[in-house]
Scaffold this motif. Structure first.
Motif, PDB file in Angstrom:
ATOM      1  N   LYS A   9       0.765  -1.169  -0.152  1.00  0.00           N
ATOM      2  CA  LYS A   9      -0.118  -0.099   0.149  1.00  0.00           C
ATOM      3  C   LYS A   9       0.854   1.198  -0.144  1.00  0.00           C
ATOM      4  CE  LYS A   9      -3.616   2.343   0.305  1.00  0.00           C
ATOM      5  NZ  LYS A   9      -4.872   2.545  -0.631  1.00  0.00           N
ATOM      6  N   LYS A  10       0.774   2.077  -1.214  1.00  0.00           N
ATOM      7  CA  LYS A  10       1.439   3.259  -0.939  1.00  0.00           C
ATOM      8  C   LYS A  10       0.821   4.359  -0.623  1.00  0.00           C
ATOM      9  CE  LYS A  10       2.343   2.408  -5.402  1.00  0.00           C
ATOM     10  NZ  LYS A  10       2.882   2.558  -6.843  1.00  0.00           N
ATOM     11  N   TYR A  11       1.425   5.445  -0.090  1.00  0.00           N
ATOM     12  CA  TYR A  11       0.839   6.611   0.253  1.00  0.00           C
ATOM     13  C   TYR A  11       1.797   7.844  -0.383  1.00  0.00           C
ATOM     14  CZ  TYR A  11      -2.347   4.638   3.290  1.00  0.00           C
ATOM     15  OH  TYR A  11      -3.617   3.883   3.897  1.00  0.00           O
ATOM     16  N   ASP A  16       5.466  14.537  -5.337  1.00  0.00           N
ATOM     17  CA  ASP A  16       5.312  13.258  -6.284  1.00  0.00           C
ATOM     18  C   ASP A  16       6.367  12.154  -5.671  1.00  0.00           C
ATOM     19  OD1 ASP A  16       6.913  15.903  -8.473  1.00  0.00           O
ATOM     20  OD2 ASP A  16       7.874  15.047  -6.619  1.00  0.00           O
ATOM     21  N   GLN A  17       6.342  12.249  -4.414  1.00  0.00           N
ATOM     22  CA  GLN A  17       7.090  11.082  -3.875  1.00  0.00           C
ATOM     23  C   GLN A  17       6.015  10.088  -3.018  1.00  0.00           C
ATOM     24  OE1 GLN A  17      10.160  12.393  -1.793  1.00  0.00           O
ATOM     25  NE2 GLN A  17      11.660  10.983  -2.417  1.00  0.00           N
TER      26      GLN A  17
END
Ligand code: ADP
Ligand code: MG
Length: 695
Positions: A9-11, A16-17
């Protein structure tokens, strides 16, 4: 049983990182047991909890429960998963604080539409087990933290879920309460899969069957799992939605926003009230037009003449030349209208009239003819006799004037002396001679009655009976003309024998309606005559009616626009109200959604709340208009003398009893339904994990 395969899971870290809050998690939980998931703050524990609870979707990998892929379920299956398979206990409980313990606990059961009695029995069993039965009727906001946490666990247990995830369940509790809660969870782990998330390793480690350590989104313990694509779904029967299941919620919501709801209630009541008044005006003005404008005593008195257009050479100007119709023409014209009579136009003889009462000269009055007093609208005679062909009637306006001037109670029963005088000069063409004669007439008329008519536009008037006057004219001779013709020559003969284009004929005849019940046919007759070019009927009553109709229609358009604006206002008020309720109750909605409520059920909560408001405002609106209709009418009457202009068709419209109220009620429900649906629709996109996050 519960498998996490390569879950990531990305946050967003900044613009833009991205970073991984959960990073290639591979793990399979067994069917029951006590799991401790620990790690530092920010290591991704809650992220994993939200993924398992289906509040978040993984960006990578798969979450499988009995080989059913959770992150690919449709809404109905997802709700089932939330209702029956997984339950979540939070650090800050996420109870619905305004409901009682029992109401909170049975809530997930209501969502799955179980019988209330079953739900209550099971809830009480669970409350007994957790030792909080005595709290069952307490409102949650009055409980201590330890008590609330046990209520949260009880609510979680009511649908007997397979998996219970507890995210920092002891975070807000003291040590004594914490140990009690952990012991309770330990007991439950015999039958359920318990995943406890905590950073308090020391407190819990002795109870845990398995301990997982998380660091920077990565799990230290890993299983080697392989993903096999499967399209399995949950196998269950969808229940019917019971609309009134959540009525308690609606009532609580309604009562919790007293001031807001009161204001809304006031505005919607006013909207309904003003719509009713507008409809009352439309209805009332219609009745008014029919009643009042036809209710002129002289409505049927008109003149008729022939119009000839004369073109002037080398000019675009046209002249209208008026001429009296010949008798045969006239008779032909009215032959199919038995309710019409005609007679001589005596205007020339009436030109110099004076009237006296008690030697007192009347100023500014007009004389008007009625064919005979048997054919008039008798309802208009407000005092006096109903038939009186030998007398006269005067209108209220004249009576009032006389009352003031002569300081009398009424002119009824008095005599009015009418004198007519006119000097005529006749050119006798056969020998170029000119003779003259004096027309004079005097008669004392008994005032037989007072007439009420369209007061708004009435000037003082005396009504004479045409037939009576006509027979007088047939009896009074012109002395010089009689001499000239060597026979009795009356003033009637004089006008009768004049040619149509002579001034003394006024270029027209009188025509009368001699049967007042045919007043609409008379209108039709005038319409049909006036639609032809060459004959013209002019009738004061008819003209007035048409003018008045035009005015009323214009006003009607105005008030209709007002009504439409009012209705738009009402839609906005209800829409904004439900939207603000929705915004205000975002957390409550998130809790309900996390328990697997579906959109229709959520809708029923809000629609009921809005329906309460609506029903009340309908009642108030109707009461208001009931009270204000006579008051407004009185005001209008005082200013414009227009009677009953507002007439709300409470009882009938189109001969259907209660037609209008029913229409308004239906329409309002329709409006409420749609303006409620809109904001609820947005609830679909509530971010559950964000709303339920522990501060
Ligand atoms: P823990 O529960 O272990 O304290 P979380 O799972 O809540 O940690 O958070 C893990 C990391 O992900 C943290 O750095 C947190 O700031 C970040 N994070 C969590 N939720 C979001 C979110 N909705 N948007 C952006 N970042 C988030
Ligand atoms: Mg956390």
């Amino acid at each position: 049983m519960l498998k996490l395969i390569d879950v990531g899971k990305k946050y967003k870290r900044n613009k833009d990182q991205y970073f991984y809050a959960a990073n290639s998690i591979n793990y399979e939980f067994s069917e029951t047991g006590f799991y401790l998931l620990y790690g530092k703050s920010g290591s991704g524990k809650s992220t994993i909890a939200n993924l398992i609870a289906s509040f978040e979707k993984p960006d990578e990998g798969h979450i499988l429960y009995e080989n059913i892929e959770i992150n690919k379920l449709n809404q109905v299956n997802l709700n089932y998963y939330r209702q029956k398979i997984v339950g979540m206990v939070f650090q800050h409980y996420n109870l619905i604080e305004d409901l009682t313990v029992l109401e909170n606990v049975i809530l997930p059961r209501k969502i799955i539409q179980d019988k209330l009695s079953n739900a209550v029995a099971d809830a009480e069993k669970i409350l007994d087990e957790l030792n909080i039965r005595k709290l069952e009727n307490k409102v949650c906001k009055n409980l201590s933290g330890g008590e609330k946490q046990r209520v949260a666990i009880a609510r979680c247990l009511i649908n007997n879920p397979k998996i219970i995830i507890c995210d920092e369940p002891t975070g807000a509790l003291d040590e004594k309460n914490s140990i009690q809660v952990i012991k309770l969870l330990k007991k439950l782990s015999k039958r359920h899969l318990i995943i406890v998330i905590s950073h308090n390793y020391d407190l819990i480690k002795t109870y845990a069957d398995n301990i997982l350590y998380l660091s920077d989104g990565k799990l230290k313990e890993k299983h080697n799992l392989h993903y096999i694509n499967s399209l399995k779904r949950f196998n269950f029967k969808k229940n019917h939605i019971h609309f009134f299941n959540f009525i308690k919620f609606s009532i609580k919501n309604f009562l919790n926003n007293k001031i807001k709801n009161l204001l809304i209630l006031l505005s919607t009541s006013f909207c309904i009230f003003s719509s009713l008044i507008v409809l009352g005006f439309v209805n009332g003005s219609n009745d008014f037009l029919n009643k009042e404008t036809y209710a002129r005593f002289d409505y049927s008195f008109s003149t008729i003449s022939k119009i000839e257009e004369i073109h002037i050479d080398n000019s675009f100007l046209k002249l209208n030349k008026m001429e009296r119709l010949s008798h045969s023409e006239l008779e032909k014209l009215i032959s199919s209208y038995p309710f019409i009579s005609f007679g001589m136009n005596y205007n020339k003889l009436l030109e110099n009239s004076s009237a006296y009462i008690d030697n007192h000269k009347l100023e500014s009055y007009s004389l008007s003819f009625v064919y005979n007093f048997d054919c008039i609208n008798k309802e208009l005679i407000i005092v006096g006799e109903k038939t009186a062909n030998d007398g006269i009637y005067i209108n209220e306006s004249l009576d009032k004037k006389l009352q003031e001037k002569l300081n009398i109670k009424t002119a009824l029963g008095r005599y009015i002396n009418i004198k007519l005088f006119k000097e005529f000069r006749f050119d006798l063409y056969d020998n170029g001679e000119q003779i003259s004669d004096k027309f004079s007439f005097e008669k004392s008329y008994f005032v037989k009655g007072i007439v009420s008519e369209f007061n708004f536009l009435s000037t003082p008037k005396i009504y004479l009976c045409y037939q009576d006057f006509d027979s007088n004219m047939k009896n009074i001779s012109s002395i010089n003309l009689s001499k000239y013709y060597s026979k009795n020559y009356t003033w009637f003969d004089y006008i009768y024998n004049s040619s149509g284009n002579e001034e003394q004929t006024s270029f027209s005849h009188y025509i009368f309606l001699n049967d007042l019940s045919k007043i609409r046919d008379f209108d039709a007759f005038i319409d049909s005559i006036n639609s032809t070019d060459d004959i013209e009927v002019s009738c004061d009553g008819y003209l007035l009616k048409n003018t008045f109709e035009d005015i009323i229609y214009a006003i009607r358009i105005g008030v209709f626009i007002f009504m439409i604006l009012t209705i738009i206002g009402m839609v906005l008020i209800i829409g904004i109200s439900s939207f603000s309720t929705f915004a205000f109750k975002k957390k409550q909605n998130a809790i309900l959604i996390s328990l697997g409520i579906n959109i229709e059920q959520l809708f029923s909560i809000y629609i009921l709340e809005n329906f309460f408001i609506l029903v009340l405002s309908l009642i108030f609106g109707f009461i208001l208009s009931f009270i204000f209709q006579p008051i407004i009418n009185k005001l209008i009457f005082n200013v414009f003398q227009l009677k009953d202009l507002i007439n709300i068709p409470f009882i009938t419209a189109f001969n259907i009893p209660l037609f209008l109220p029913t229409i308004i009620v239906f329409f309002s429900f329709f409006i409420t339904y749609f303006s409620t649906y809109l904001p609820i629709y947005f609830s679909k996109n509530i971010n559950i994990s964000k709303e339920l996050k522990d501060e």
